[in-house]
Each structure stands twice: as structure tokens, then as C-alpha cells.
Motif scaffolding. Structure first.
Motif, PDB file in Angstrom:
ATOM      1  N   ILE A  24       0.864  -1.182   0.000  1.00 33.05           N
ATOM      2  CA  ILE A  24       0.000   0.000   0.000  1.00 33.05           C
ATOM      3  C   ILE A  24       0.896   1.225   0.000  1.00 33.05           C
ATOM      4  N   THR A  25       0.633   2.153  -0.884  1.00 31.64           N
ATOM      5  CA  THR A  25       1.370   3.408  -0.952  1.00 31.64           C
ATOM      6  C   THR A  25       0.585   4.472  -0.216  1.00 31.64           C
ATOM      7  N   ILE A  26       1.256   5.204   0.676  1.00 30.04           N
ATOM      8  CA  ILE A  26       0.625   6.280   1.431  1.00 30.04           C
ATOM      9  C   ILE A  26       1.078   7.596   0.817  1.00 30.04           C
ATOM     10  N   SER A  27       0.136   8.390   0.345  1.00 32.48           N
ATOM     11  CA  SER A  27       0.457   9.676  -0.267  1.00 32.48           C
ATOM     12  C   SER A  27       0.215  10.791   0.738  1.00 32.48           C
ATOM     13  N   GLU A  58      -3.672   9.717   1.807  1.00 34.56           N
ATOM     14  CA  GLU A  58      -4.436   8.804   0.965  1.00 34.56           C
ATOM     15  C   GLU A  58      -3.662   7.504   0.801  1.00 34.56           C
ATOM     16  N   LEU A  59      -4.388   6.387   0.850  1.00 36.45           N
ATOM     17  CA  LEU A  59      -3.787   5.067   0.711  1.00 36.45           C
ATOM     18  C   LEU A  59      -4.183   4.491  -0.644  1.00 36.45           C
ATOM     19  N   ARG A  64      -5.307   2.808  -7.427  1.00 40.59           N
ATOM     20  CA  ARG A  64      -6.668   2.820  -6.865  1.00 40.59           C
ATOM     21  C   ARG A  64      -6.660   3.324  -5.419  1.00 40.59           C
ATOM     22  N   LEU A  65      -7.409   4.388  -5.179  1.00 38.95           N
ATOM     23  CA  LEU A  65      -7.568   4.936  -3.835  1.00 38.95           C
ATOM     24  C   LEU A  65      -8.427   3.965  -3.025  1.00 38.95           C
ATOM     25  N   ILE A  66      -7.871   3.466  -1.916  1.00 38.57           N
ATOM     26  CA  ILE A  66      -8.613   2.493  -1.116  1.00 38.57           C
ATOM     27  C   ILE A  66      -9.026   3.026   0.252  1.00 38.57           C
ATOM     28  N   ALA A  67      -8.371   4.103   0.713  1.00 40.05           N
ATOM     29  CA  ALA A  67      -8.705   4.621   2.045  1.00 40.05           C
ATOM     30  C   ALA A  67      -8.056   5.989   2.256  1.00 40.05           C
ATOM     31  N   ARG A  68      -8.505   6.657   3.294  1.00 39.07           N
ATOM     32  CA  ARG A  68      -7.884   7.890   3.771  1.00 39.07           C
ATOM     33  C   ARG A  68      -7.653   7.732   5.264  1.00 39.07           C
ATOM     34  N   ALA A  90     -12.649   2.473   1.372  1.00 43.57           N
ATOM     35  CA  ALA A  90     -13.447   2.169   0.178  1.00 43.57           C
ATOM     36  C   ALA A  90     -14.078   0.795   0.310  1.00 43.57           C
ATOM     37  N   ASP A  91     -15.193   0.606  -0.347  1.00 40.42           N
ATOM     38  CA  ASP A  91     -15.836  -0.701  -0.396  1.00 40.42           C
ATOM     39  C   ASP A  91     -15.061  -1.548  -1.412  1.00 40.42           C
ATOM     40  N   LEU A  92     -14.356  -2.549  -0.928  1.00 44.05           N
ATOM     41  CA  LEU A  92     -13.511  -3.372  -1.789  1.00 44.05           C
ATOM     42  C   LEU A  92     -14.129  -4.734  -2.081  1.00 44.05           C
TER      43      LEU A  92
END
Length: 96
Positions: A24-27, A58-59, A64-68, A90-92
Motif C-alpha cells: 500500500i502506498t501512502i500519499s 491517501e492510501l 486505486r484509492l482504497i482509504a484515507r 473504500a468498499d472493496l
């Protein structure tokens, strides 16, 4: 769509890939220097970001943005260890 009240998902959910690790990349923000400014940068240069310290991060998985969430320091054997407290997920259910 993101929601902040999603139940935690268990690795034992029965999905065949539930035990596979994922990166997971954290921006924390973006910088937009001019190329000339970038070429002049050296050690100890400061590159301002478009976010403040207390702004959400943002994760992403891939693009694809999956969470904040919010950055925080956790107590551990390593002082300064960072972590992210999720505030929106996000709903995954349909996959990544």
C-alpha cells in the motif's frame, strides 16, 4: 465510495488470496517545482508539499484509492515509527 463505518475484515474471510501480502502506498502530498528549481536542489533543500501536517493522507493499491487516514506516531521499540489511522475506507467487495 468511501465509508468510515466499515467493519474490519478478517484474513480468515475465506477469500483464496486473503493471506497474500500487498503493498500500500501512502500519499502525504505532491510537490510541483519547476525543472530548473529541481535541478538546483541539493542536500537539505526543502520541497514544499500541497498538504499540511494535519491533512488526511491517501492510501493506494496501484493507482486505486482504497482509504484515507491520519498519520500518527506509534509507541514501539523504534522511536518515530509512523502509522496511519484509517478514517475512510473504500468498499472493496468487488475487488481492487
Amino acid at each position: 465510495m468511501m465509508t468510515d463505518d466499515s467493519p474490519p475484515r478478517s484474513p480468515e474471510s475465506g477469500h483464496p488470496f486473503s493471506g497474500v501480502p500487498i503493498e500500500i502506498t501512502i500519499s502525504v502530498g505532491k510537490a510541483r517545482p519547476l525543472i530548473g528549481e529541481l535541478l538546483k536542489m541539493g542536500r537539505d533543500a526543502v520541497l514544499p508539499l500541497d498538504k499540511r501536517v494535519d491533512d488526511p493522507v491517501e492510501l493506494y493499491v496501484g493507482d486505486r484509492l482504497i482509504a484515507r487516514g491520519e498519520l500518527e506516531e506509534i509507541e514501539s521499540d523504534s522511536p518515530g515509527q509512523l502509522a496511519v489511522r484509517l478514517t475512510e475506507v473504500a468498499d472493496l467487495q468487488d475487488g481492487l
